[in-house]
Design a protein around this motif. Sequence first.
Motif, PDB file in Angstrom:
ATOM      1  N   ALA A   1       0.852  -1.192   0.000  1.00 15.42           N
ATOM      2  CA  ALA A   1       0.000   0.000   0.000  1.00 15.42           C
ATOM      3  C   ALA A   1       0.885   1.238   0.000  1.00 15.42           C
ATOM      4  O   ALA A   1       1.726   1.406   0.888  1.00 15.42           O
ATOM      5  CB  ALA A   1      -0.905   0.001   1.230  1.00 15.42           C
ATOM      6  N   THR A   2       0.709   2.096  -1.005  1.00 14.97           N
ATOM      7  CA  THR A   2       1.536   3.304  -1.106  1.00 14.97           C
ATOM      8  C   THR A   2       0.660   4.546  -1.000  1.00 14.97           C
ATOM      9  O   THR A   2      -0.390   4.637  -1.624  1.00 14.97           O
ATOM     10  CB  THR A   2       2.314   3.347  -2.436  1.00 14.97           C
ATOM     11  N   ALA A   3       1.122   5.503  -0.197  1.00 11.16           N
ATOM     12  CA  ALA A   3       0.431   6.783  -0.057  1.00 11.16           C
ATOM     13  C   ALA A   3       1.278   7.872  -0.697  1.00 11.16           C
ATOM     14  O   ALA A   3       2.507   7.849  -0.596  1.00 11.16           O
ATOM     15  CB  ALA A   3       0.197   7.091   1.421  1.00 11.16           C
ATOM     16  N   THR A   4       0.598   8.813  -1.347  1.00  9.93           N
ATOM     17  CA  THR A   4       1.316   9.859  -2.084  1.00  9.93           C
ATOM     18  C   THR A   4       1.079  11.239  -1.460  1.00  9.93           C
ATOM     19  O   THR A   4       1.107  11.375  -0.249  1.00  9.93           O
ATOM     20  CB  THR A   4       0.938   9.804  -3.577  1.00  9.93           C
ATOM     21  N   SER A   5       0.834  12.231  -2.278  1.00  9.77           N
ATOM     22  CA  SER A   5       0.920  13.631  -1.855  1.00  9.77           C
ATOM     23  C   SER A   5       0.073  14.016  -0.642  1.00  9.77           C
ATOM     24  O   SER A   5       0.558  14.696   0.267  1.00  9.77           O
ATOM     25  CB  SER A   5       0.560  14.539  -3.035  1.00  9.77           C
ATOM     26  N   ALA A   6      -1.193  13.609  -0.589  1.00  9.06           N
ATOM     27  CA  ALA A   6      -2.072  14.055   0.509  1.00  9.06           C
ATOM     28  C   ALA A   6      -1.559  13.596   1.870  1.00  9.06           C
ATOM     29  O   ALA A   6      -1.548  14.366   2.829  1.00  9.06           O
ATOM     30  CB  ALA A   6      -3.497  13.561   0.289  1.00  9.06           C
ATOM     31  N   VAL A   7      -1.111  12.332   1.937  1.00  8.15           N
ATOM     32  CA  VAL A   7      -0.593  11.798   3.208  1.00  8.15           C
ATOM     33  C   VAL A   7       0.822  12.324   3.450  1.00  8.15           C
ATOM     34  O   VAL A   7       1.178  12.694   4.573  1.00  8.15           O
ATOM     35  CB  VAL A   7      -0.606  10.248   3.205  1.00  8.15           C
ATOM     36  N   ARG A   8       1.600  12.374   2.372  1.00  8.14           N
ATOM     37  CA  ARG A   8       3.004  12.808   2.453  1.00  8.14           C
ATOM     38  C   ARG A   8       3.118  14.219   3.046  1.00  8.14           C
ATOM     39  O   ARG A   8       4.009  14.495   3.849  1.00  8.14           O
ATOM     40  CB  ARG A   8       3.585  12.782   1.036  1.00  8.14           C
TER      41      ARG A   8
ATOM     42  N   GLY B   1      -4.203  14.617  -7.555  1.00 10.83           N
ATOM     43  CA  GLY B   1      -4.908  15.653  -6.828  1.00 10.83           C
ATOM     44  C   GLY B   1      -3.956  16.540  -6.048  1.00 10.83           C
ATOM     45  O   GLY B   1      -4.153  17.747  -5.930  1.00 10.83           O
ATOM     46  N   GLY B   2      -2.881  15.928  -5.517  1.00  8.86           N
ATOM     47  CA  GLY B   2      -1.937  16.678  -4.700  1.00  8.86           C
ATOM     48  C   GLY B   2      -0.687  17.112  -5.440  1.00  8.86           C
ATOM     49  O   GLY B   2      -0.150  18.196  -5.213  1.00  8.86           O
ATOM     50  N   SER B   3      -0.207  16.246  -6.337  1.00  8.27           N
ATOM     51  CA  SER B   3       1.040  16.549  -7.057  1.00  8.27           C
ATOM     52  C   SER B   3       0.922  16.158  -8.529  1.00  8.27           C
ATOM     53  O   SER B   3       0.021  15.418  -8.917  1.00  8.27           O
ATOM     54  CB  SER B   3       2.215  15.806  -6.407  1.00  8.27           C
ATOM     55  N   VAL B   4       1.850  16.689  -9.312  1.00 10.75           N
ATOM     56  CA  VAL B   4       1.972  16.297 -10.727  1.00 10.75           C
ATOM     57  C   VAL B   4       3.400  15.819 -10.927  1.00 10.75           C
ATOM     58  O   VAL B   4       4.352  16.512 -10.544  1.00 10.75           O
ATOM     59  CB  VAL B   4       1.661  17.471 -11.685  1.00 10.75           C
ATOM     60  N   GLU B   5       3.525  14.619 -11.509  1.00 11.58           N
ATOM     61  CA  GLU B   5       4.855  14.063 -11.776  1.00 11.58           C
ATOM     62  C   GLU B   5       5.173  14.172 -13.263  1.00 11.58           C
ATOM     63  O   GLU B   5       4.292  13.933 -14.108  1.00 11.58           O
ATOM     64  CB  GLU B   5       4.933  12.584 -11.362  1.00 11.58           C
ATOM     65  N   PHE B   6       6.419  14.540 -13.558  1.00 11.67           N
ATOM     66  CA  PHE B   6       6.921  14.551 -14.929  1.00 11.67           C
ATOM     67  C   PHE B   6       8.134  13.636 -15.017  1.00 11.67           C
ATOM     68  O   PHE B   6       9.002  13.668 -14.141  1.00 11.67           O
ATOM     69  CB  PHE B   6       7.329  15.972 -15.348  1.00 11.67           C
ATOM     70  N   ILE B   7       8.175  12.831 -16.071  1.00 15.94           N
ATOM     71  CA  ILE B   7       9.289  11.906 -16.281  1.00 15.94           C
ATOM     72  C   ILE B   7       9.725  12.023 -17.732  1.00 15.94           C
ATOM     73  O   ILE B   7       8.916  11.837 -18.643  1.00 15.94           O
ATOM     74  CB  ILE B   7       8.867  10.435 -15.994  1.00 15.94           C
ATOM     75  N   LEU B   8      10.981  12.344 -17.952  1.00 15.16           N
ATOM     76  CA  LEU B   8      11.540  12.350 -19.309  1.00 15.16           C
ATOM     77  C   LEU B   8      12.225  11.007 -19.519  1.00 15.16           C
ATOM     78  O   LEU B   8      13.022  10.579 -18.673  1.00 15.16           O
ATOM     79  CB  LEU B   8      12.545  13.497 -19.459  1.00 15.16           C
ATOM     80  N   CYS B   9      11.904  10.338 -20.616  1.00 15.85           N
ATOM     81  CA  CYS B   9      12.451   8.994 -20.819  1.00 15.85           C
ATOM     82  C   CYS B   9      12.486   8.655 -22.305  1.00 15.85           C
ATOM     83  O   CYS B   9      11.865   9.318 -23.133  1.00 15.85           O
ATOM     84  CB  CYS B   9      11.582   7.957 -20.096  1.00 15.85           C
ATOM     85  N   ASP B  10      13.223   7.586 -22.611  1.00 18.55           N
ATOM     86  CA  ASP B  10      13.118   6.987 -23.942  1.00 18.55           C
ATOM     87  C   ASP B  10      12.741   5.522 -23.735  1.00 18.55           C
ATOM     88  O   ASP B  10      12.388   5.118 -22.630  1.00 18.55           O
ATOM     89  CB  ASP B  10      14.416   7.162 -24.751  1.00 18.55           C
ATOM     90  N   THR B  11      12.816   4.735 -24.795  1.00 14.69           N
ATOM     91  CA  THR B  11      12.370   3.333 -24.695  1.00 14.69           C
ATOM     92  C   THR B  11      13.259   2.503 -23.770  1.00 14.69           C
ATOM     93  O   THR B  11      12.839   1.464 -23.270  1.00 14.69           O
ATOM     94  CB  THR B  11      12.343   2.668 -26.094  1.00 14.69           C
ATOM     95  N   GLU B  12      14.453   2.976 -23.520  1.00 15.07           N
ATOM     96  CA  GLU B  12      15.421   2.210 -22.723  1.00 15.07           C
ATOM     97  C   GLU B  12      15.478   2.634 -21.260  1.00 15.07           C
ATOM     98  O   GLU B  12      15.617   1.808 -20.366  1.00 15.07           O
ATOM     99  CB  GLU B  12      16.832   2.368 -23.315  1.00 15.07           C
TER     100      GLU B  12
END
Length: 304
Positions: A76-83, A136-147
């Motif tokens: 069970a993982t909690a994110t922005s609201a609990v963090r 709702g609490g945060s927005v994540e951005f990830i820059l990636c390629d296929t590898e």
Amino acid sequence: MRVAVIDLGTNTFHLLIAETAGKELKILYKTNIPVKLGEGRINDNIIIPAAFERGVKCLQNFSHTIAEYQVEQVRATATSAVRSAENGQDFVNAVKEQAGITIETISGDEEAELIFQGVKLSGAITDLSLIMDIGGGSVEFILCDTEKLIWKKSYNIGAARLMQQFFKSDPINDGDKNAILFHIQNQLADLFDICEKHQPKVLIGSAGAFETFAELTIRKNNLKADINTIKTFEFNFDDYIEIAGKLLNSTHQERATMPGIIPLRVDMIVIAALITNYVLGRAKINRLRLSTFDLKMGVLASLI
């Protein structure tokens, strides 16, 4: 082996139960409940009593379901609201005591990593891409390629936060829009520096609001696609722009009657459209794709 993944989002709690055999997995059960843990005072970093109670009750119900399916391993993982909540640890303790579930409060970086793993599993990454997950609490951005994952960051500009702070008009007026854009422009400066350097070709929206955009597109064009079964969806860019424009110009009541928008997202979808439009414009991206796999699938991948 049977495993359960619980994702405690700011708006929605998700439960996913799967059977794994080696690297194969079969989804046995999934549900999501609009708990609205961030309701009312997310920007004060407080879980209000009514939301606290809803959260515990939801997880008690999840616990019964997990027992029924004879699950062997739970994460069970909690994110922005609990963090970010001052009483976040109190909530974690209450859930442990009353529902028998141990919650792991993950950092923004860990959240971004798991989102990347989930999206990767969907097959949506076919080029140099920018993944965006609007919570709702945060927005994540990830820059990636296929590898590989190249860069990642979590920002506290989630839809519930922005809505509570800035969204006061109906339909949203220019003053509220500009206040939101000014706020996120200041927050996202380093994101656009990275985009300028690497020039991603595609924006991949991770589930959530992007599923709503896709649902509206599917209905508009009478497409034979089911959000509940597909892993990815490629938007026609002009379609997306038209739908986003319609959402931004509509009243709460008009959105509430649009087939394809779940009640929880009737207002938050306006914030999501505004942020998405801004990111597409600033990063000079004109390709948009949905991955229905997100953090939950990343956590599931970590268990197998």
